[in-house]
Scaffold this active site. Structure first.
Site, PDB file in Angstrom:
ATOM      1  N   LYS A 176     -33.523  42.146   2.361  1.00 53.73           N
ATOM      2  CA  LYS A 176     -32.241  41.452   2.142  1.00 53.73           C
ATOM      3  C   LYS A 176     -31.612  41.798   0.803  1.00 53.73           C
ATOM      4  CE  LYS A 176     -35.187  37.586   1.074  1.00 53.73           C
ATOM      5  NZ  LYS A 176     -36.373  37.725   1.928  1.00 53.73           N
TER       6      LYS A 176
ATOM      7  N   ASP B 168     -32.147  34.070  -3.018  1.00 52.12           N
ATOM      8  CA  ASP B 168     -32.508  34.503  -1.666  1.00 52.12           C
ATOM      9  C   ASP B 168     -31.398  34.123  -0.672  1.00 52.12           C
ATOM     10  OD1 ASP B 168     -34.857  35.219   0.374  1.00 52.12           O
ATOM     11  OD2 ASP B 168     -33.960  33.344   1.055  1.00 52.12           O
TER      12      ASP B 168
ATOM     13  N   VAL C  88     -44.518  41.211   6.305  1.00 51.21           N
ATOM     14  CA  VAL C  88     -43.618  41.603   7.389  1.00 51.21           C
ATOM     15  C   VAL C  88     -44.172  42.818   8.151  1.00 51.21           C
ATOM     16  CG1 VAL C  88     -41.288  42.380   7.977  1.00 51.21           C
ATOM     17  CG2 VAL C  88     -41.613  40.644   6.210  1.00 51.21           C
TER      18      VAL C  88
ATOM     19  N   ILE D  43     -34.441  34.937  14.027  1.00 52.11           N
ATOM     20  CA  ILE D  43     -33.186  34.477  14.641  1.00 52.11           C
ATOM     21  C   ILE D  43     -32.255  35.682  14.815  1.00 52.11           C
ATOM     22  CG2 ILE D  43     -31.168  32.997  14.349  1.00 52.11           C
ATOM     23  CD1 ILE D  43     -32.865  31.166  12.582  1.00 52.11           C
TER      24      ILE D  43
ATOM     25  N   LYS E  92     -28.644  36.510   1.611  1.00 59.02           N
ATOM     26  CA  LYS E  92     -28.489  36.344   3.060  1.00 59.02           C
ATOM     27  C   LYS E  92     -27.046  36.005   3.446  1.00 59.02           C
ATOM     28  CE  LYS E  92     -33.331  35.080   3.720  1.00 59.02           C
ATOM     29  NZ  LYS E  92     -34.285  33.941   3.702  1.00 59.02           N
TER      30      LYS E  92
ATOM     31  N   GLU F 255     -32.043  43.468  11.207  1.00 63.21           N
ATOM     32  CA  GLU F 255     -32.049  42.117  11.778  1.00 63.21           C
ATOM     33  C   GLU F 255     -32.995  41.193  11.018  1.00 63.21           C
ATOM     34  OE1 GLU F 255     -30.128  40.923  14.695  1.00 63.21           O
ATOM     35  OE2 GLU F 255     -30.782  39.212  13.533  1.00 63.21           O
TER      36      GLU F 255
ATOM     37  N   GLY G 263     -41.562  34.454   7.540  1.00 61.08           N
ATOM     38  CA  GLY G 263     -42.945  34.487   8.001  1.00 61.08           C
ATOM     39  C   GLY G 263     -43.274  35.773   8.705  1.00 61.08           C
TER      40      GLY G 263
ATOM     41  N   GLY H 138     -35.203  35.478   9.587  1.00 59.08           N
ATOM     42  CA  GLY H 138     -36.459  35.817  10.265  1.00 59.08           C
ATOM     43  C   GLY H 138     -36.188  36.345  11.659  1.00 59.08           C
TER      44      GLY H 138
ATOM     45  N   GLY I 285     -48.918  27.603  -0.436  1.00 56.59           N
ATOM     46  CA  GLY I 285     -48.365  28.869   0.032  1.00 56.59           C
ATOM     47  C   GLY I 285     -46.949  28.796   0.567  1.00 56.59           C
TER      48      GLY I 285
END
Lengths: 432, 432
Positions: free
Chosen positions: B105, B201, B14, B136, B205, B129, B303, B134, B187
């Site tokens: 997160k 995860d 990131v 969005i 979120k 954000e 990503g 990601g 990956g």
């Protein structure tokens, strides 16, 4: 808790939606903002007219000055539409040091630069989330969360009326005139549908979106605009057989450092793609950014409550700025003046429907003309003679590879002159 | 033009995405913000490690204090992940009067209240954000443009890894273990996939999204969380035959004034619906507001560049606040503490797959048990015997109408004890 007083110009569909959104969620809204939000005056043309929402009659006035010149009012919501006198009211409010929230797409598209510039000078806000996509938060997203991106494309279905009409034509195999009449009767289309059907509403919206996406002023008179009047049930059926639906698209594309392409026209869109699945009154807007990739926004693009929701979102944002002394924190970002490329420079695929002479060699002759104009053919399908009235005439549907619009136009001009072509019935762009 | 100095903690995926987004679009970013944005220091564990992005080696330091305690640095970007020591670093930055941008997160879901509260007290920003979806722009939209809405539901596909795995299982008819192994090799899944595959995860979120949507704190330990490990190729095939796809959904729903329902689990989703069409690494998030109606956001949910784009958007927003003296203008909006309802209170439809004794009267006996537990059956399909190994055993697929989860659980408990049921193989929720 401080009280922030706001004034409304207009209490039509959008104004009523804003008032209702505010009333129905007042407690949470005020707690989020940290201030009481009070509607002080509402200027309307006719104070006696029945309204879609309950408001204290004492708030209504037919004197715009009671809103524009009241020093207690900090935020003016311009919800009357049209360029004049909205423009003059907005400028007067800004001169008086008030922030302005507007949902007026025509004003912002045609003449938004001046109020934005004056708002910057005065250090007040000028916000207009409700002008595009109803409640879809696309403008704020581009100005803020996605602002780090170099946007290369913004594209979408931004007019609910034409999308509703095209959706029904597709479902029912009906012609535009019949669906339009019905849509007018049920309130989905206006008595004078020109603005929607001829693509002007979409033109205003894509001009606004493109100006933010590409940080450039956009002259609406240079936005190529073609409505849906040429789309027939017959074309929709042919498209369907090839796996496409026909949509009115609004498209803005970056074309190098100093040029952009902005256009509105019907196009064939591949079934299964998000834009193809956007039905009825819904809007969908796709952004392509250098970092974020593709982001799609989807929701109700118009109507009392969705647009009212956007206006209230803007009011809340201005309130926060007022409380923190930061009105004007996001100024106009259209700091460039990129060239708008003419439609002839578009490179895309095309669908062409024509009546041809049903003789051996016709298709070859037509293909020859296309070839001489650099138009590369992906497929051609000629229906059997008798599919049209005249016995010796067949219908041919051509789909090209990517070609330059100037070339397709010169090819079609020549094709109208050769004996093998009885008539070019229609041609539409294909947007993959 | 003023210069705003920022510091980074972490230069992994990131962090590299944020640096690259900033470098690739620096001129427009600075012009939009009205300030020069300069990365002053980047604290990393190992300054010698090869990086995914070119940075001046002199910027790198293994001393977090060089970022956290440098009075010139106004914005700290916490991009290391995990609760500790990220939490301590974030709090130290805030105490030092710096605004913080985070994409963490886990920290925000589990322990976000304290940094938000401290940031409010200090009058600095704490933005995140990038923590959900990601690139969005969902968090900002809820906090601002859509903030006037009373949100009744937020629902979506928020974990790209499991969506990729389920998409491939669906396309290939493959089992989870096989697809997972391949996804790890290419990956798309991590070496230890627990966080994704078990739904944690997605839990983080949806906890974050729900807390903003419902203006309430959300205790992640009370979020019902079920991963995708029970989903088999067989279930996917049965779902497909009935017109559904199986997706890992994260769902938050308002349940009256003072309660909410927050959950993560696989569910059958009707084909053709937007969530069903969300394939591979993409995320889709649907909001339902009292005014705006349904709004759908769709894009790459993770990503380097998409999340980097979100981090840069936040940095730009903080920069504007710094320039206007308005940091802290949007404080924590989780001012309530709504009750999280247990999973047993969910009302939805269910898909149940079981092996049954292939004798006349079996289906009637099982239906009788369902009936006694208030479970109303919409359809049942029993496959011919021989569809499973034992000759006298058939497979039965039940789909219920809307029923209470407590009732389905008690019905299934009793069904495991009656001779007509050989085994309850699986059961999944159906989200219409």
């Amino acid at each position: 808790m401080e009280t922030i007083e706001i004034g409304l110009l207009g209490l039509g569909v959008v104004g009523s939606g804003a008032v209702r959104t505010l009333e129905e969620n007042r407690e949470a809204i005020e707690r989020k903002v940290g201030a009481r939000v009070r509607i002080k005056r509402i200027a309307v043309r006719d104070t006696k007219k029945p309204r879609m929402v309950d408001v204290d009659p004492a708030l209504l006035t037919d004197d715009v000055g009671a809103v524009l010149d009241d020093p207690g009012i900090r935020i003016v919501c311009e919800l009357i539409g049209g360029v004049h006198p909205a423009r003059e009211y907005v400028l007067r409010a800004i001169e008086n040091g008030k922030s302005v929230v507007s949902a007026n797409k025509e004003l912002i598209a045609k003449d938004g630069h001046e109020p934005m510039h004056r708002a910057s000078e005065q250090g007040v806000d000028f916000m207009f989330e409700g002008s595009v996509g109803g409640g879809i938060p696309i403008i704020q997203a581009m100005k803020s969360a996605l602002a780090g991106n170099r946007i290369t494309e913004v594209k979408g279905i931004v007019n609910g009326t034409t999308n509703y009409i095209l959706s029904r034509m597709t479902e029912e195999g009906a012609e535009l005139a019949d669906v339009l009449r019905d849509a007018q009767a049920s309130g989905y289309a206006e008595a004078d549908p020109t603005n929607d059907v001829e693509g002007y509403d979409a033109q205003y919206k894509i001009a606004i979106l493109s100006s933010i996406a590409f940080t450039s002023r956009v002259d609406t008179t240079k936005v190529y605009t073609e409505g849906i009047t040429r789309v027939t049930a017959h074309d929709i059926e042919h498209a369907r057989e090839m796996g496409y639906v026909i949509k009115l698209l609004a498209i803005g594309k970056s074309a190098g450092e100093d040029a952009i392409q902005v256009r509105v026209h019907p196009a064939l869109v591949r079934e299964g793609q998000p834009l193809a699945s956007t039905l009825g009154p819904f809007n969908a807007i796709l952004l392509r950014g250098h970092a974020v990739g593709d982001v799609l926004f989807y929701g109700q693009g118009a109507g009392m409550m969705p647009t009212g929701s956007a206006v209230v979102g803007d009011i809340m944002d201005v309130c926060r700025n007022i409380l923190h002394g930061s009105t004007g924190r996001i100024a106009c970002t259209c700091f460039q003046n990129k060239r708008l490329l003419p439609i002839e420079t578009v490179v895309t695929r095309y669908y062409i429907r024509m009546y041809v002479s049903d003789r051996p060699g016709s298709i070859a002759a037509i293909a020859g003309v296309f070839g001489r104009h650099n138009v590369s053919i992906a497929s051609v399908r000629a229906n059997a003679p008798g599919s049209v009235d005249a016995h010796d005439t067949a219908e041919a549907i051509w789909v090209t590879h990517n070609v330059l619009e100037a070339d397709i136009r010169s090819a079609l001009a020549e094709l109208q002159t050769i004996p093998e072509v009885r008539s070019v019935e229609n041609w539409l762009r294909v947007e993959e």
